[in-house]
Enzyme design. Sequence first.
Site, PDB file in Angstrom:
ATOM      1  N   GLU A  21       0.813  -1.219   0.000  1.00  0.00           N
ATOM      2  CA  GLU A  21       0.000   0.000   0.000  1.00  0.00           C
ATOM      3  C   GLU A  21       0.850   1.274   0.000  1.00  0.00           C
ATOM      4  O   GLU A  21       0.367   2.340  -0.369  1.00  0.00           O
ATOM      5  CB  GLU A  21      -0.902   0.030   1.239  1.00  0.00           C
ATOM      6  CG  GLU A  21      -1.976  -1.035   1.238  1.00  0.00           C
ATOM      7  CD  GLU A  21      -2.813  -0.993   2.486  1.00  0.00           C
ATOM      8  OE1 GLU A  21      -4.028  -0.728   2.368  1.00  0.00           O
ATOM      9  OE2 GLU A  21      -2.273  -1.213   3.589  1.00  0.00           O
ATOM     10  N   TYR A  53     -17.162  26.194   0.049  1.00  0.00           N
ATOM     11  CA  TYR A  53     -16.980  24.759  -0.251  1.00  0.00           C
ATOM     12  C   TYR A  53     -15.767  24.508  -1.133  1.00  0.00           C
ATOM     13  O   TYR A  53     -15.031  23.549  -0.922  1.00  0.00           O
ATOM     14  CB  TYR A  53     -18.196  24.178  -0.986  1.00  0.00           C
ATOM     15  CG  TYR A  53     -19.542  24.496  -0.430  1.00  0.00           C
ATOM     16  CD1 TYR A  53     -19.879  24.135   0.866  1.00  0.00           C
ATOM     17  CD2 TYR A  53     -20.495  25.137  -1.208  1.00  0.00           C
ATOM     18  CE1 TYR A  53     -21.138  24.407   1.369  1.00  0.00           C
ATOM     19  CE2 TYR A  53     -21.754  25.414  -0.718  1.00  0.00           C
ATOM     20  CZ  TYR A  53     -22.075  25.050   0.576  1.00  0.00           C
ATOM     21  OH  TYR A  53     -23.311  25.320   1.068  1.00  0.00           O
ATOM     22  N   VAL A  72      -6.188   5.184   8.698  1.00  0.00           N
ATOM     23  CA  VAL A  72      -7.279   6.092   8.375  1.00  0.00           C
ATOM     24  C   VAL A  72      -7.554   6.994   9.579  1.00  0.00           C
ATOM     25  O   VAL A  72      -7.908   8.160   9.426  1.00  0.00           O
ATOM     26  CB  VAL A  72      -8.534   5.283   7.961  1.00  0.00           C
ATOM     27  CG1 VAL A  72      -9.741   6.181   7.805  1.00  0.00           C
ATOM     28  CG2 VAL A  72      -8.280   4.512   6.688  1.00  0.00           C
ATOM     29  N   GLU A  73      -7.370   6.476  10.780  1.00  0.00           N
ATOM     30  CA  GLU A  73      -7.572   7.255  11.993  1.00  0.00           C
ATOM     31  C   GLU A  73      -6.670   8.492  12.020  1.00  0.00           C
ATOM     32  O   GLU A  73      -7.110   9.587  12.380  1.00  0.00           O
ATOM     33  CB  GLU A  73      -7.290   6.397  13.242  1.00  0.00           C
ATOM     34  CG  GLU A  73      -8.311   5.310  13.487  1.00  0.00           C
ATOM     35  CD  GLU A  73      -8.060   4.006  12.720  1.00  0.00           C
ATOM     36  OE1 GLU A  73      -8.701   2.999  13.086  1.00  0.00           O
ATOM     37  OE2 GLU A  73      -7.255   3.976  11.771  1.00  0.00           O
ATOM     38  N   LYS A  98     -12.707   3.917   3.506  1.00  0.00           N
ATOM     39  CA  LYS A  98     -11.729   3.324   2.598  1.00  0.00           C
ATOM     40  C   LYS A  98     -12.434   2.163   1.889  1.00  0.00           C
ATOM     41  O   LYS A  98     -12.670   1.113   2.479  1.00  0.00           O
ATOM     42  CB  LYS A  98     -10.512   2.837   3.391  1.00  0.00           C
ATOM     43  CG  LYS A  98      -9.365   2.348   2.520  1.00  0.00           C
ATOM     44  CD  LYS A  98      -8.156   2.006   3.400  1.00  0.00           C
ATOM     45  CE  LYS A  98      -7.019   1.452   2.569  1.00  0.00           C
ATOM     46  NZ  LYS A  98      -5.886   1.039   3.415  1.00  0.00           N
TER      47      LYS A  98
END
Length: 117
Positions: A21, A53, A72-73, A98
């Site tokens: 990854e 935005y 991801v945290e 994910k």
Amino acid sequence: MDKVFIEGLEVDTVIGAYDWERGIRQCLRLDLTFGWDIRPAAADDLLDKALDYAAVAAVIDRFAQAARFELVETFAERLAAELMETFGIPWMRLRVTKPGVHPRARGMGVEIERSSS
């Protein structure tokens, strides 16, 4: 409290704990909700009084391009801090998904809420 949201924003980033990854970019899907008083912008119909935005999405894109996290945290926590500091956001919820992590799930990830108080 008013809420402004961005739903389903997809970004490519280096994310993951496995060696394979670390050499590829993967898609993350972001759902964001911001606590934001929209009354000043609505009263005068002025973008400079609103949470822009496009500007938020641009910061997210730059952040994702530079990010190199295993978790991801960590991505969620650091992105939330960046957005709150950059735009003066008092409260936000961020969901990071994910896709493709597990063959029987559309995605896995985290959802966090942060406030400046």
